[in-house]
Design a protein around this motif. Structure first.
Motif, PDB file in Angstrom:
ATOM      1  N   VAL A  15       0.784  -1.151   0.136  1.00  0.00           N
ATOM      2  CA  VAL A  15      -0.167   0.403   0.454  1.00  0.00           C
ATOM      3  C   VAL A  15       0.543   0.977  -0.037  1.00  0.00           C
ATOM      4  N   VAL A  16       2.079   1.532   0.733  1.00  0.00           N
ATOM      5  CA  VAL A  16       2.825   2.314   0.931  1.00  0.00           C
ATOM      6  C   VAL A  16       3.496   2.759  -0.475  1.00  0.00           C
ATOM      7  N   LEU A  17       4.354   1.123  -1.325  1.00  0.00           N
ATOM      8  CA  LEU A  17       4.717   1.402  -2.258  1.00  0.00           C
ATOM      9  C   LEU A  17       3.759   1.869  -3.496  1.00  0.00           C
ATOM     10  N   VAL A  18       2.399   1.330  -3.384  1.00  0.00           N
ATOM     11  CA  VAL A  18       1.643   1.737  -4.245  1.00  0.00           C
ATOM     12  C   VAL A  18       1.507   3.958  -4.753  1.00  0.00           C
ATOM     13  N   LEU A  19       1.007   3.920  -3.022  1.00  0.00           N
ATOM     14  CA  LEU A  19       0.865   5.644  -2.457  1.00  0.00           C
ATOM     15  C   LEU A  19       1.876   6.335  -3.569  1.00  0.00           C
ATOM     16  N   LEU A  20       3.059   6.111  -2.522  1.00  0.00           N
ATOM     17  CA  LEU A  20       4.611   6.332  -3.425  1.00  0.00           C
ATOM     18  C   LEU A  20       4.532   6.747  -4.685  1.00  0.00           C
ATOM     19  N   ILE A  21       3.782   5.091  -5.319  1.00  0.00           N
ATOM     20  CA  ILE A  21       4.808   5.571  -6.912  1.00  0.00           C
ATOM     21  C   ILE A  21       3.407   6.634  -7.613  1.00  0.00           C
ATOM     22  N   ARG A  22       2.213   6.789  -6.786  1.00  0.00           N
ATOM     23  CA  ARG A  22       1.406   6.963  -7.801  1.00  0.00           C
ATOM     24  C   ARG A  22       1.423   8.572  -7.669  1.00  0.00           C
ATOM     25  N   ARG A  23       2.287   9.315  -7.151  1.00  0.00           N
ATOM     26  CA  ARG A  23       2.207  10.408  -6.733  1.00  0.00           C
ATOM     27  C   ARG A  23       2.616  11.505  -7.961  1.00  0.00           C
ATOM     28  N   LYS A  24       1.881  12.542  -7.956  1.00  0.00           N
ATOM     29  CA  LYS A  24       2.525  13.593  -9.162  1.00  0.00           C
ATOM     30  C   LYS A  24       3.714  13.539  -9.502  1.00  0.00           C
ATOM     31  N   VAL A  25       3.763  13.775 -10.878  1.00  0.00           N
ATOM     32  CA  VAL A  25       5.754  13.458 -11.784  1.00  0.00           C
ATOM     33  C   VAL A  25       5.067  14.799 -11.613  1.00  0.00           C
ATOM     34  N   GLN A  26       6.948  15.304 -10.567  1.00  0.00           N
ATOM     35  CA  GLN A  26       7.360  16.045 -10.282  1.00  0.00           C
ATOM     36  C   GLN A  26       8.790  15.621  -9.752  1.00  0.00           C
ATOM     37  N   ALA A  27      10.025  16.521 -10.059  1.00  0.00           N
ATOM     38  CA  ALA A  27      11.346  16.678  -8.916  1.00  0.00           C
ATOM     39  C   ALA A  27      10.859  15.807  -8.185  1.00  0.00           C
ATOM     40  N   ARG A  28      11.491  15.044  -7.367  1.00  0.00           N
ATOM     41  CA  ARG A  28      11.976  14.261  -6.836  1.00  0.00           C
ATOM     42  C   ARG A  28      13.449  14.815  -5.481  1.00  0.00           C
TER      43      ARG A  28
END
Length: 71
Positions: free
Chosen positions: A13-26
C-alpha cells in the motif's frame, strides 16, 4: 480482539501511494525511501506462494523472449 497487520500488504500500500504521486522533481531522499520500500517489499513477498508464482511467471516470460530472439 486481536488485530494483525501483514507487513507485505502494508508495504504494498505504501509503495503504491509513493509511486502514484504526481510526477515532479523528487529529492534524493524520497527516491531512496521509495527504493528501500520496494526492496523490502520484494524480500518479504519472495518466500510466499505469490512471490514464487511471480518469479515463475517472470522466468517463463524471459525464456519465451529469449527463445523468440534465438535463430
Amino acid at each position: 480482539m486481536k488485530l494483525t497487520i501483514n507487513m507485505a500488504v502494508l508495504l504494498a500500500v505504501v509503495l503504491v501511494l509513493l509511486i502514484r504521486r504526481k510526477v515532479q522533481a523528487r529529492s534524493r531522499a524520497d527516491q531512496t525511501m521509495t527504493l528501500a520500500v520496494a526492496v523490502i517489499f520484494g524480500v518479504l513477498i519472495a518466500p510466499t506462494d505469490l512471490g514464487q508464482g511471480i518469479l515463475d511467471t517472470t522466468g517463463d516470460l524471459a525464456r519465451t523472449i529469449s527463445d523468440a530472439g534465438a535463430p
